[in-house]
Scaffold this motif. Structure first.
Motif, PDB file in Angstrom:
ATOM      1  N   ASN A  86       1.925   1.735  -3.430  1.00  0.00           N
ATOM      2  CA  ASN A  86       0.873   1.535  -4.427  1.00  0.00           C
ATOM      3  C   ASN A  86       1.192   0.374  -5.362  1.00  0.00           C
ATOM      4  O   ASN A  86       0.916   0.406  -6.559  1.00  0.00           O
ATOM      5  CB  ASN A  86       0.659   2.817  -5.247  1.00  0.00           C
ATOM      6  CG  ASN A  86      -0.016   3.892  -4.432  1.00  0.00           C
ATOM      7  OD1 ASN A  86      -1.162   3.735  -4.006  1.00  0.00           O
ATOM      8  ND2 ASN A  86       0.709   4.969  -4.177  1.00  0.00           N
ATOM      9  N   ASN A 101      -0.490  -0.435  -8.923  1.00  0.00           N
ATOM     10  CA  ASN A 101      -1.942  -0.477  -9.153  1.00  0.00           C
ATOM     11  C   ASN A 101      -2.332   0.343 -10.370  1.00  0.00           C
ATOM     12  O   ASN A 101      -3.246  -0.016 -11.121  1.00  0.00           O
ATOM     13  CB  ASN A 101      -2.688   0.033  -7.920  1.00  0.00           C
ATOM     14  CG  ASN A 101      -2.508  -0.895  -6.735  1.00  0.00           C
ATOM     15  OD1 ASN A 101      -2.529  -2.110  -6.894  1.00  0.00           O
ATOM     16  ND2 ASN A 101      -2.314  -0.343  -5.547  1.00  0.00           N
ATOM     17  N   ASP A 120       0.822  -1.211   0.000  1.00  0.00           N
ATOM     18  CA  ASP A 120       0.000   0.000   0.000  1.00  0.00           C
ATOM     19  C   ASP A 120       0.858   1.264   0.000  1.00  0.00           C
ATOM     20  O   ASP A 120       0.525   2.254  -0.648  1.00  0.00           O
ATOM     21  CB  ASP A 120      -0.936   0.006   1.214  1.00  0.00           C
ATOM     22  CG  ASP A 120      -1.969  -1.109   1.136  1.00  0.00           C
ATOM     23  OD1 ASP A 120      -2.198  -1.610   0.014  1.00  0.00           O
ATOM     24  OD2 ASP A 120      -2.525  -1.495   2.184  1.00  0.00           O
ATOM     25  N   ALA A 166      -0.181   8.145  -6.013  1.00  0.00           N
ATOM     26  CA  ALA A 166       0.155   6.855  -6.614  1.00  0.00           C
ATOM     27  C   ALA A 166       1.155   7.023  -7.756  1.00  0.00           C
ATOM     28  O   ALA A 166       2.126   6.285  -7.863  1.00  0.00           O
ATOM     29  CB  ALA A 166      -1.106   6.169  -7.123  1.00  0.00           C
TER      30      ALA A 166
END
Length: 686
Positions: A110, A166, A107, A142
């Motif tokens: 990203n 992502n 996370d 991101a």
């Protein structure tokens, strides 16, 4: 997208478990302590060697974040044949502690996934851990995170780590299978990064390019995944820097396993035809670019398959009929099949016209030419289920005395193979019809019938064995050849049964039967003894006597039949017969019945026969006279008494008549009837 990977808990001491746990701990401590802190060094100690041990024998290890069973998890790919869930991989307590912390690092950056390749150096691995452990800025987006991590890896020369963010994920609107999604995204990302490594030579860049295809495409084996990758290459083929669309598609297919491409090809064509149908129905111009791409990739795969040498594939015929490949693209044997399809279409419109031409042919040359022309259509007729026309062609050719060997071995084999395929789907009536058609081809069908003696359908096995037996000694060389090296008892049993009947009284087969007389499977031993029973010659009696002591009833029964057939007067034979009739040796009634039947062909004047006659009379008398009713000892069953009466009719004398007359009054109608018949038979002899 959800995914349910396999759960597999490894021992805590396994190499992969040790590495993953140590890797997550190293990330945690590296992020917690300042660079160079002793705890950081301690956490990384031996980690690189642990990675090498875990990844040994594999190209890479990949970690992917996915939604699995309604919760987020990390999927591990590249180590096992199937991806594995990290939650299921670790012991439960540790999974609950470490999986969420590991997900936090995805996370932060990203990240959707990252792969560590087997060729990574210790320095590169250390650098990657440092980069992964860095905390993001307070308002880092991101895109910024992606750019920063990517450029840092490039600037520090870390070549053996592949990352997918992502934001990188391709084909979201197509709802791709997760493995296809990851593979296409990695291809685009990794290939696009190569030009950014300015300090690399062109040779090194070409080497890395090959490595990317080899790492991502080569391991894919599932035809369904291969098909899905091929039909979705258009998502990324136009967007990769430094490589053209054509080159990219060629490289993808070059790194796929030939056999797996071949397996995927029919589904690829099917998908193209489905999209084509949609376009023709909807007339939606938005579908046209997709359709154009699918036509191009399907054609490319068709040409690849021809290049591989797989030239006898139905897929190529379907490509021709679909307009994907032209007649000029196809190899000669496929063109011949297309010609056959066309000729079959013409034949089907008026079959009588062509069959009549064969019927009217008179010269040997004319008959042969017309028969071969029609027989060339048989494989296609069989595929279409035109059994009536096929049978008529074969029947008329046989009636005209056509030598089926003139069809050529390739065509004959193709006809037989198509007939065997039809057997798999045929009902009983059709099945018999197909076997009859195979038989029309004479000795050319011998090989096919031998293949069918172990068929899963009992009727096919039975008819095939019967046909081979009817063909006699001509099938012996084929059976003997097929027996060489065979170990499956099912085939051996049926082969010996055919040899025993077709090779009746052939002394040269003695060694074959003797070889299997001690086989582990009783059914094989029984057929070996049965085969020996059909041979006359030296040592036959000894082999049959040996089989009398076999553990299996069927084997002993065959041995008794054989000894009776050769009218054995060996003391072992007569002693055995005597013992089983009197009950001194307990034996199955079917074997006693065989012994009594065998004695019917013995010369009643011989002393050995007379001794056995007395044994039968004494045994029969038990329970019939007043004294016998109170005597102890073996009493024959009604069935055996009936058979014993019948036997006395053949070998009995005038002294046997009194006993038989008493038995003629027996309440059992079968016994009384046979006793009366025996009295009449003896009276006729005397």
């Amino acid at each position: 997208m959800t995914y349910e990977p396999k759960s597999q808990v490894f021992g805590e001491s396994s190499e992969i478990s040790v590495f993953i746990l140590s890797f997550i701990q190293a990330l945690l401590k590296t992020g917690y302590y300042t660079p160079g802190h002793p705890e950081t060094s301690r956490a990384r100690k031996g980690l690189y060697n642990s990675l090498l041990a875990a990844i040994k024998g594999h190209k890479e290890i990949t970690f992917i974040t996915k939604l699995a069973k309604e919760s987020r998890d990390v999927i591990i790919d590249g180590i096992n044949d199937e991806p594995i869930s990290l939650s299921g991989f670790m012991l439960q307590g540790r999974a609950e502690m470490f999986v969420p912390k590991f997900l936090d690092y995805f996370d932060r950056k990203n990240l959707s996934s990252f792969s560590i390749k087997a060729g990574i150096t210790e320095e590169g691995f250390e650098t990657f851990i440092d980069i992964m452990s860095e905390s993001p800025g307070p308002e880092e987006k991101a895109h910024d995170s992606k750019e920063e991590l990517t450029m840092e890896l490039i600037s520090k020369g870390v070549l053996n780590v592949s990352t997918i963010f992502n934001i990188d994920i391709v084909g979201k609107d197509r709802k791709l299978p997760w493995r296809v999604e990851v593979s296409l995204t990695r291809l685009k990302k990794d290939l696009s990064l190569i030009p950014l490594y300015k300090n690399l030579s062109e040779e090194k860049k070409a080497e890395i390019k090959n490595m990317v295809f080899d790492d991502i495409i080569r391991p894919i084996k599932a035809p369904s995944i291969i098909k899905d990758i091929l039909i979705n290459l258009d998502i990324i083929s136009n967007d990769i820097a430094g490589i053209s669309k054509e080159e990219f598609e060629d490289r993808v297919t070059d790194f796929m396993h030939k056999e797996h491409v071949l397996q995927a090809a029919p589904e690829l064509l099917k998908f193209y035809l489905m999209v084509k149908q949609s376009y023709e129905t909807l007339k939606d111009e938005n579908i046209l670019p997709r359709l154009t791409f699918l036509e191009q990739i399907t054609r490319k795969i068709g040409l690849k398959i021809i290049g591989y040498g797989f030239t006898d594939e139905p897929f190529l015929l379907d490509c021709f009929e679909s307009g994907i490949l032209t007649i000029d693209n196809l190899p000669e044997n496929v063109r011949a099949k297309i010609k056959r399809r066309t000729e079959t279409d013409i034949f089907i419109k008026d079959p009588r016209k062509f069959i009549a031409a064969l019927e009217e042919a008179e010269s040997r040359e004319d008959i042969d030419v017309k028969a071969v022309i029609l027989l060339n259509l048989v494989p296609e007729l069989l595929k279409r289920g035109s059994l009536m026309e096929t049978e008529e062609i074969l029947g008329k050719a046989a009636l005209k005395g056509f030598d089926f060997s003139k069809t050529g071995s390739a065509l004959a084999e193709e006809i037989m193979l198509n007939m065997e395929k039809k057997l798999e789907e045929a009902a009983k009536e059709e099945l018999i019809r197909i076997l009859r058609m195979m038989g029309l081809m004479g000795r050319l069908s011998n090989f096919a019938f031998v293949n069918l003696i172990t068929h899963n359908n009992r009727l096919v096995r039975k008819i095939s064995c019967e046909i081979l037996i009817q063909r006699g000694r001509s099938v012996i060389p084929i059976i003997l050849n097929r027996l060489e090296g065979r170990e499956d008892g099912y085939f051996i049993r049926n082969a010996l049964m055919i040899l025993g009947e077709a090779g009746h009284a052939s002394p040269e087969l003695k060694d074959v039967f003797e070889k299997y007389i001690n086989h582990d499977e009783s059914s094989v031993r029984a057929e070996a003894v049965g085969g020996i029973s059909n041979i006359s010659g030296k040592d036959i009696e000894a082999l049959l006597l040996k089989a009398l002591n076999d553990d299996d009833v069927a084997v002993r029964r065959r041995a008794v039949f054989g000894l009776g057939k050769i009218k054995s007067l060996n003391p072992e034979t007569t002693g055995y017969f005597s013992d089983i009739i009197t009950g001194e040796r307990k034996e199955d009634d079917s074997i006693v019945e065989h012994a009594l039947t065998s004695l019917q062909s013995y010369d009643p004047e011989l002393s050995e026969t007379q001794q056995l006659r007395e044994v039968i009379q004494e045994t029969l008398a038990k329970g019939e006279s007043l004294l016998g009713k109170f005597s102890s000892g073996h009493v024959l069953s009604s069935r055996l008494k009936t058979k014993a009466c019948e036997t006395l009719g053949f070998i009995g004398d005038d002294k046997s008549i009194n006993l038989l007359k008493k038995l003629a009054k027996n309440k059992d109608s079968h016994i009384s009837k046979k006793a009366l018949e025996a009295v009449e038979r003896i009276s006729e002899r005397f």
